[in-house]
Write a protein that holds these residues in place. Sequence first.
Motif, PDB file in Angstrom:
ATOM      1  N   GLY A 179       0.970  -1.044  -0.109  1.00  0.00           N
ATOM      2  CA  GLY A 179       0.232   0.010  -0.139  1.00  0.00           C
ATOM      3  C   GLY A 179       0.782   1.041  -0.162  1.00  0.00           C
ATOM      4  O   GLY A 179       1.865   1.225  -0.753  1.00  0.00           O
ATOM      5  N   ARG A 183      -3.019   4.468   4.183  1.00  0.00           N
ATOM      6  CA  ARG A 183      -3.512   3.163   3.770  1.00  0.00           C
ATOM      7  C   ARG A 183      -2.401   2.038   3.567  1.00  0.00           C
ATOM      8  O   ARG A 183      -1.663   1.991   2.548  1.00  0.00           O
ATOM      9  CB  ARG A 183      -4.545   2.902   2.544  1.00  0.00           C
ATOM     10  N   GLY A 192      -6.066   1.838   7.687  1.00  0.00           N
ATOM     11  CA  GLY A 192      -6.777   2.196   6.565  1.00  0.00           C
ATOM     12  C   GLY A 192      -6.970   1.307   5.504  1.00  0.00           C
ATOM     13  O   GLY A 192      -7.930   1.233   4.682  1.00  0.00           O
ATOM     14  N   MET A 193      -6.696  -0.004   5.486  1.00  0.00           N
ATOM     15  CA  MET A 193      -6.908  -1.290   5.018  1.00  0.00           C
ATOM     16  C   MET A 193      -7.405  -2.134   6.224  1.00  0.00           C
ATOM     17  O   MET A 193      -6.867  -2.585   6.889  1.00  0.00           O
ATOM     18  CB  MET A 193      -5.754  -1.759   4.238  1.00  0.00           C
TER      19      MET A 193
END
Length: 221
Positions: A69, A84, A200-201
Motif C-alpha cells: 500500500g 492505507r 486504513g486497510m
Amino acid sequence: METTSRLGVQGVGAAAQGMPADARRSVDGYLMAAFPWYGLDEAFSGPRWLMQVGAAADGTVEYGSTGHGEEPSLRVETDMDQQRFTVVVTIASRPVRDSADGTGVLEATSVSSAAWLAGSGLLSCTWPTRMERALRQDWLDQQTAIAWELADDLEGESWTALSLPVDGVPTDFHYRESEYGWVLAGSARDGVHIGAYGRGMSAYGLGFSVIKDITAYDTDG
C-alpha cells in the motif's frame, strides 16, 4: 538475557528512528534467510515494498517485514487518517537456544513473538508526531510496555479470533484493533510465524501467501 522478542523491537525501532533507507531496504538480507517470506496474496494489486530484516549476533536472519500500500510517513504534515498500508512480518520458528556469544539463552520464537513485532511496528509508524518532544519518549515507553503485555496474553480479552487464508488454507489468527490501527498474529505451516499490522486497510479481506520472488518488491518504496 536478551530474548528474541527484545531483539526484534530493537530492529523495528532502528527503522523508525532514522536508519538510512538504502540500509533498510536492501534485498540482500532477505535473500540470506533460510525461511520463506510472506506477503499479501495476489488479490492485492497495490504497491509492494521492502522494509528491514532482523538478524542475530552471528548474522542469522531471524525475521523481516514487507510493506503493502502507501508507505507510512512520520512527517508532521502527514495526516495519518489518510494512510492505507499493511505490513507483513515473517519470523522464523526457533527453539530455545544459546546466544551467539555464549553468554545467555534466547527464548523460543512463537506467535507471541510475531504479535510483539507487529504491535511495536505499528507504534513505530503511528506515534503522535505533534506531541511535545518531552512527552514523546514517555508515551512510546508506555505504549511499548502495553504492546509487550498484550503480545504475552494472546488468549486475553483484548484479542479476538480471525480466520484468514494463508496459501489458500484457512488459518486462525489472533486479532486486535486500537485507535492507531490493527494487529494480528498466527502461524503458517512451513515453520514460520506471521504477524501483520495496518491502518486504513481492513484486515478482514486479507490473504497471505509465500512471496515467490522477493526481488520483485520495490526497494525504493
